[in-house]
Design an enzyme around this catalytic site. Structure first.
Site, PDB file in Angstrom:
ATOM      1  N   ASN A  97       0.831  -1.223   0.000  1.00  0.00           N
ATOM      2  CA  ASN A  97       0.000   0.000   0.000  1.00  0.00           C
ATOM      3  C   ASN A  97       0.862   1.268   0.000  1.00  0.00           C
ATOM      4  O   ASN A  97       0.700   2.159   0.820  1.00  0.00           O
ATOM      5  CB  ASN A  97      -1.011   0.005   1.157  1.00  0.00           C
ATOM      6  CG  ASN A  97      -0.372   0.044   2.539  1.00  0.00           C
ATOM      7  OD1 ASN A  97       0.793  -0.320   2.705  1.00  0.00           O
ATOM      8  ND2 ASN A  97      -1.116   0.485   3.534  1.00  0.00           N
ATOM      9  N   HIS A 235      -2.502  -9.867  10.831  1.00  0.00           N
ATOM     10  CA  HIS A 235      -2.853  -9.238  12.111  1.00  0.00           C
ATOM     11  C   HIS A 235      -4.198  -9.660  12.704  1.00  0.00           C
ATOM     12  O   HIS A 235      -5.114  -8.858  12.884  1.00  0.00           O
ATOM     13  CB  HIS A 235      -2.803  -7.705  12.020  1.00  0.00           C
ATOM     14  CG  HIS A 235      -3.369  -7.100  10.772  1.00  0.00           C
ATOM     15  ND1 HIS A 235      -4.624  -7.371  10.304  1.00  0.00           N
ATOM     16  CD2 HIS A 235      -2.820  -6.239   9.884  1.00  0.00           C
ATOM     17  CE1 HIS A 235      -4.828  -6.682   9.190  1.00  0.00           C
ATOM     18  NE2 HIS A 235      -3.751  -5.997   8.911  1.00  0.00           N
ATOM     19  N   ASP A 308       3.316  -5.307  11.812  1.00  0.00           N
ATOM     20  CA  ASP A 308       2.459  -4.329  11.140  1.00  0.00           C
ATOM     21  C   ASP A 308       3.011  -2.918  11.366  1.00  0.00           C
ATOM     22  O   ASP A 308       2.249  -1.950  11.548  1.00  0.00           O
ATOM     23  CB  ASP A 308       0.998  -4.432  11.599  1.00  0.00           C
ATOM     24  CG  ASP A 308       0.033  -3.730  10.644  1.00  0.00           C
ATOM     25  OD1 ASP A 308       0.472  -3.228   9.587  1.00  0.00           O
ATOM     26  OD2 ASP A 308      -1.166  -3.674  10.967  1.00  0.00           O
TER      27      ASP A 308
HETATM   28  O1  DOR Z   1      -3.017   0.141  11.310  1.00  0.00           O
HETATM   29  C1  DOR Z   1      -2.851  -0.056  10.133  1.00  0.00           C
HETATM   30  N1  DOR Z   1      -1.979   0.660   9.404  1.00  0.00           N
HETATM   31  N2  DOR Z   1      -3.569  -1.017   9.534  1.00  0.00           N
HETATM   32  C2  DOR Z   1      -3.552  -1.194   8.221  1.00  0.00           C
HETATM   33  O2  DOR Z   1      -4.223  -2.069   7.758  1.00  0.00           O
HETATM   34  C3  DOR Z   1      -2.742  -0.333   7.353  1.00  0.00           C
HETATM   35  C4  DOR Z   1      -1.630   0.274   8.087  1.00  0.00           C
HETATM   36  C5  DOR Z   1      -1.008   1.432   7.350  1.00  0.00           C
HETATM   37  O3  DOR Z   1      -0.632   1.259   6.187  1.00  0.00           O
HETATM   38  O4  DOR Z   1      -0.822   2.489   7.959  1.00  0.00           O
HETATM   39 ZN    ZN Z   2      -3.847  -4.627   7.463  1.00  0.00          ZN
END
Ligand code: DOR
Ligand code: ZN
Length: 430
Positions: A97, A235, A308
């Protein structure tokens, strides 16, 4: 590159089961020898005294957001992997992403190029659908050839039944896992924390547990139809979803899952008075869910601890709770939290804790040659002091972002030295 002799440490390699005092010689990026103390002759090697320390495989984090390309103000591949090295990680799997989304072999290759200045091995995870829009699949075989180790639309779910089934089928054909961000977004619009009494009291909309477990159950029913399919749940945060994974595994499905340190260390209470450094997705849950994560780690249902790591700039986090972005950093606190919670508090043997941070995540995503410490394997090594108690200060972090709920938290187990592919990538200041 100079040879490095790690002398007299307790070598704990969960992959082979070795747990004994050994000298370890690293030469030309490989583990060249491992012998009982005093046996290795290497007069020209630099010597690191590892007496009283644990020598383990470099840790493997299968879920990090490095923000490059596109958001270098939050993190770069160089800064994120420097934080990884400081936390004992020598391999990280980078989520797609980014801006643009990593849905192409070109970006996948770009992320691994030497010019990025990485201090850890970067394994890209590519987008499962073009632009992570959930409509058309990316080219899995081309992405795999470029180095992608899995596909996902992480940050968002692969929501449609049809497209998820197609993703599982196409990924199975080329031998890649599909990683699902299990959130039924039809139930979570406008939500910024866990659903329940606390959300009600804080005046925030809450994400129900079923938004996670429902999508996991849907995915498992699709997985049943796909010969050779592998689903990996990112997660995981709820007992209900964990129970579904446990049952599916028993029935023979190839499903793996990970949990973050914050989901087994904290509950929604940590939000306090709207602390946006306790806001992430999935959200911190209630105590019963946190306890279930510990249980799943202890009984082996959970395959991996993954951070994460999700860096965001201070100006982005300094907003009203419901407007602030989701995510916290995690690379430098994972080992200390895992040791403190699982080993110290719940008596899990250290090698089992290390397995959750190295050999088992490497196996879950098929990262061959990583997460193990044996003669001939990559010279990816973590040396740490298992008994040292220390306080984490976000201001000292190697990450460009400091958005962590663990600033000022005391934990046990401190990294002293990290070696990645034979190169010293982190040495604790003494
Ligand atoms: O807490 C999160 N941050 N969950 C996600 O799914 C994406 C991630 C982000 O890219 O900041
Ligand atoms: Zn995620």
């Amino acid at each position: 590159m100079k040879d490095l002799l790690l002398r007299g440490g307790r070598v704990a390699d969960p992959a082979s089961g070795l747990d004994a005092v050994r000298d370890v010689l690293l030469r030309e990026g490989k583990v060249a020898a491992m012998e009982i103390p005093g046996q290795i002759q290497a007069p020209d090697a630099e010597v690191f005294n590892a007496k009283g320390l644990i020598v383990a495989p470099g840790l493997v984090d299968i879920h990090v957001h490095l923000r490059e390309p596109g958001q270098a103000y939050k993190e770069t591949i160089a800064s994120g992997t420097a934080a990884a090295a400081a936390g004992g990680f020598t391999s990280v799997c980078a989520m797609p992403n980014t801006i643009p989304v990593n849905d192409s072999p070109e970006i996948t290759r770009w992320m691994q190029a030497p010019d990025r200045g990485a201090s850890a091995r970067v394994f890209p995870i590519a987008a499962a659908t073009l632009g992570s829009m959930g409509e058309a699949l990316t080219n899995y075989s081309a992405l795999k050839d470029a180095g992608a180790v899995a596909v996902t639309d992480d940050g968002k779910p692969i929501l449609g039944d049809g497209i998820m089934l197609e993703a599982l089928r196409s990924a199975a054909k080329v031998g890649l896992p599909v990683i699902q961000h299990a959130e039924d977004t039809r139930l979570t619009g406008g939500c910024s924390m866990n659903a329940g009494a606390l959300a009600f009291r804080l005046g925030l909309r809450g994400m129900p547990v079923e938004a996670e477990s429902g999508l996991v159950e849907r995915d498992l029913s699709l997985l049943k139809k796909v010969k050779g399919g592998h689903l990996h749940v990112a997660h995981l945060s709820t007992k209900k979803a964990l129970d579904a994974v446990r049952a599916a595994r028993k029935s023979g499905l190839h499903v793996t899952c990970e949990v973050t340190p914050h989901h087994f260390a904290l509950t929604e209470e940590r939000i306090g008075l709207y602390d946006t450094n306790a806001k992430m997705n999935p959200p911190l849950r209630a105590e019963a869910d946190r306890a279930a994560m510990i249980e799943g780690l202890l009984d082996g249902t959970i395959d991996a601890i993954a951070t994460d790591h999700a860096p965001h700039a201070a100006h982005e986090k300094e907003q009203e709770f419901d407007r602030a972005p989701n995510g916290i950093t995690g690379l430098e606190t994972a080992l200390g939290l895992a040791i403190s919670l699982l080993h110290v508090q719940h008596k899990m043997p250290l090698p089992a804790v290390l397995a959750l941070l190295s050999s088992r995540p490497a196996r879950a995503l098929g990262l061959t040659g990583r997460g193990a410490l044996t003669v001939g394997s990559a010279a990816d090594v973590l040396v740490f002091e298992p008994a040292e108690r220390w306080v984490f200060h976000a201001a000292d972090s190697r990450s460009r972002s400091k958005n962590t709920p663990f600033d000022g938290t005391e934990m046990q187990g401190r990294v002293r030295l990290t070696v990645g592919d034979g190169r010293v990538v982190f040495r604790a200041p003494r």
